[in-house]
Design an enzyme around this catalytic site. Structure first.
Site, mmCIF file in Angstrom:
data_model
loop_
_atom_site.group_PDB
_atom_site.id
_atom_site.type_symbol
_atom_site.label_atom_id
_atom_site.label_comp_id
_atom_site.label_asym_id
_atom_site.label_seq_id
_atom_site.Cartn_x
_atom_site.Cartn_y
_atom_site.Cartn_z
ATOM 1 N N ALA A 1 20.235 -0.354 -5.018
ATOM 2 C CA ALA A 1 20.653 -1.076 -3.808
ATOM 3 C C ALA A 1 19.950 -2.433 -3.796
ATOM 4 O O ALA A 1 19.302 -2.824 -2.826
ATOM 5 C CB ALA A 1 20.366 -0.270 -2.545
ATOM 6 N N GLY B 1 15.180 -9.567 -2.820
ATOM 7 C CA GLY B 1 13.778 -9.215 -3.051
ATOM 8 C C GLY B 1 13.592 -8.672 -4.465
ATOM 9 O O GLY B 1 12.670 -9.069 -5.189
ATOM 10 N N HIS B 2 14.481 -7.774 -4.872
ATOM 11 C CA HIS B 2 14.429 -7.257 -6.242
ATOM 12 C C HIS B 2 14.682 -8.398 -7.238
ATOM 13 O O HIS B 2 14.043 -8.454 -8.296
ATOM 14 C CB HIS B 2 15.492 -6.173 -6.454
ATOM 15 C CG HIS B 2 15.344 -4.972 -5.560
ATOM 16 N ND1 HIS B 2 16.170 -4.731 -4.491
ATOM 17 C CD2 HIS B 2 14.462 -3.947 -5.576
ATOM 18 C CE1 HIS B 2 15.818 -3.602 -3.902
ATOM 19 N NE2 HIS B 2 14.775 -3.110 -4.524
ATOM 20 N N ASP C 1 5.802 -3.733 -0.136
ATOM 21 C CA ASP C 1 5.260 -2.369 -0.074
ATOM 22 C C ASP C 1 3.793 -2.424 -0.492
ATOM 23 O O ASP C 1 3.416 -2.042 -1.598
ATOM 24 C CB ASP C 1 6.078 -1.445 -0.980
ATOM 25 C CG ASP C 1 7.524 -1.402 -0.525
ATOM 26 O OD1 ASP C 1 7.822 -0.718 0.458
ATOM 27 O OD2 ASP C 1 8.353 -2.105 -1.132
ATOM 28 N N GLN D 1 1.821 0.726 -1.559
ATOM 29 C CA GLN D 1 2.310 1.163 -2.872
ATOM 30 C C GLN D 1 1.675 0.315 -3.963
ATOM 31 O O GLN D 1 1.180 0.846 -4.978
ATOM 32 C CB GLN D 1 3.835 1.016 -2.909
ATOM 33 C CG GLN D 1 4.452 1.055 -4.292
ATOM 34 C CD GLN D 1 5.962 1.084 -4.223
ATOM 35 O OE1 GLN D 1 6.553 2.089 -3.856
ATOM 36 N NE2 GLN D 1 6.610 -0.011 -4.573
HETATM 37 P P1 AMP Z 1 12.572 -0.195 -3.874
HETATM 38 O O1 AMP Z 1 13.874 -0.351 -4.596
HETATM 39 O O2 AMP Z 1 12.673 -0.286 -2.401
HETATM 40 O O3 AMP Z 1 11.762 0.969 -4.380
HETATM 41 O O4 AMP Z 1 11.717 -1.472 -4.284
HETATM 42 C C1 AMP Z 1 11.516 -1.810 -5.643
HETATM 43 C C2 AMP Z 1 10.536 -2.951 -5.706
HETATM 44 O O5 AMP Z 1 11.066 -4.074 -5.018
HETATM 45 C C3 AMP Z 1 9.184 -2.624 -5.061
HETATM 46 O O6 AMP Z 1 8.143 -3.159 -5.862
HETATM 47 C C4 AMP Z 1 9.285 -3.335 -3.737
HETATM 48 O O7 AMP Z 1 8.028 -3.704 -3.214
HETATM 49 C C5 AMP Z 1 10.094 -4.553 -4.116
HETATM 50 N N1 AMP Z 1 10.723 -5.133 -2.923
HETATM 51 C C6 AMP Z 1 11.480 -4.506 -2.006
HETATM 52 N N2 AMP Z 1 11.831 -5.359 -1.014
HETATM 53 C C7 AMP Z 1 11.257 -6.550 -1.323
HETATM 54 C C8 AMP Z 1 11.247 -7.835 -0.698
HETATM 55 N N3 AMP Z 1 11.879 -8.063 0.462
HETATM 56 N N4 AMP Z 1 10.557 -8.826 -1.306
HETATM 57 C C9 AMP Z 1 9.910 -8.612 -2.487
HETATM 58 N N5 AMP Z 1 9.893 -7.427 -3.132
HETATM 59 C C10 AMP Z 1 10.563 -6.417 -2.565
#
Ligand code: AMP
Length: 279
Positions: free
Chosen positions: A29, A33-34, A145, A148
């Protein structure tokens, strides 16, 4: 060219063509950010897309977590990823649920860990497996996060892992809302209410942050605290990170920001001294 692989065999073949492995672990998804993590990793990154059942508790959103692989691949291609590894649960947990897992310890029992028992053990276990399966030289994590990230750094230090951990600043919507895959659950009214989180962490001090949240309708605060950025122990007498978690409707949202707090906090940062009990 971006190669999409699922099995371990396909992964090994794809990684064999790379000079080094810069891994971006995600649950899919994907959003901007990713994309910032993929950009930070640079051309030729390896992106894993895996919704890890081990880090979801009973009654959490594992079943309804958004799965958008086609769009995710488009984003990875547009940002120059070399490999997208999208394994099934069986590809990751060959032989079923692991017997030996990583324990997040006391750092993993606070805040997110207190609200989501077992979450961080599951997260660290899959991150250790992703590091091992890809032999990652470096891995990229978002400050979004923060707990984390602190835990992954701690695991790498405590277990002498060889993957270098890199962190990337939180990407936000123009109005301040931190991007999250879960934002898509929010109704328009809830999205407006959710802005209280980013307003709170930017209010400048923990007292001001709590005041913003206390005034916010439709925001059910789980915690809002000032913590040591590495240990996540609460602090009162020095700068730290404001961490906030709240439920807006049925959606749980997180945000955080480093704060120097009061002018005395800022002074303490400059002089590297502790401020006596005064806040
Ligand atoms: P997730 O898919 O939610 O597990 O996130 C995967 C990675 O993307 C993790 O390292 C998150 O911290 C990072 N992440 C999620 N949202 C953001 C954001 N808004 N800005 C920067 N990194 C993000």
């Amino acid at each position: 060219m971006t190669v999409v692989v699922h099995s371990r065999t396909e992964l090994a073949r794809a990684l064999g063509d790379l000079p080094d492995v810069r891994l971006v672990p995600t649950m899919g998804a994907l959003h901007a950010g990713h994309a910032a993590l993929i950009d930070a990793a640079g051309p030729g990154a390896v992106v894993s897309v895996f919704v890890n059942p081990l880090q979801f508790g009973a009654g959490e959103d594992l079943d309804r977590y958004p799965r958008t692989l086609d769009a995710d691949l488009e984003l990875c291609r547009a940002h120059g990823a070399a490999v997208v590894w999208a394994p099934s649960v069986d590809d990751v947990y060959v032989g079923g649920r692991p017997v030996v897992t990583v324990s997040a310890g006391a750092l993993g029992a606070r805040y997110e860990g207190a609200s989501r028992p077992g979450h961080f053990d599951g997260m660290l276990t899959v991150v250790a497996k992703l590091f091992g399966a890809t032999r990652a030289d470096a891995a990229y994590f978002g400050q979004k996060d923060a707990q984390q990230l602190a835990l992954v750094r701690r695991m790498v230090a405590d277990l002498d892992l060889t993957t270098r951990v890199e962190e990337v600043a939180t990407v936000r919507e123009p109005d301040g809302l931190a991007l999250s895959s879960r934002n898509r659950y929010l109704s328009p009214d809830e999205r407006t209410a959710a802005l209280a989180l980013s307003r709170a962490i930017r209010a400048g001090s923990i007292e001001a942050a709590r005041a913003v949240l206390a005034d916010a309708a439709g925001v059910d605060v789980d915690y809002c605290d000032l913590v040591d950025p590495e240990t996540f122990e609460p602090v009162t007498d020095r700068p730290g990170r404001i961490v906030v978690a709240a439920r807006v409707g049925t959606t749980r949202l997180l945000d955080n920001e480093l704060v120097v707090g009061t002018p005395l906090f800022a002074r303490a940062l400059i002089d590297n001294v502790r401020v006596p009990e005064m806040v």
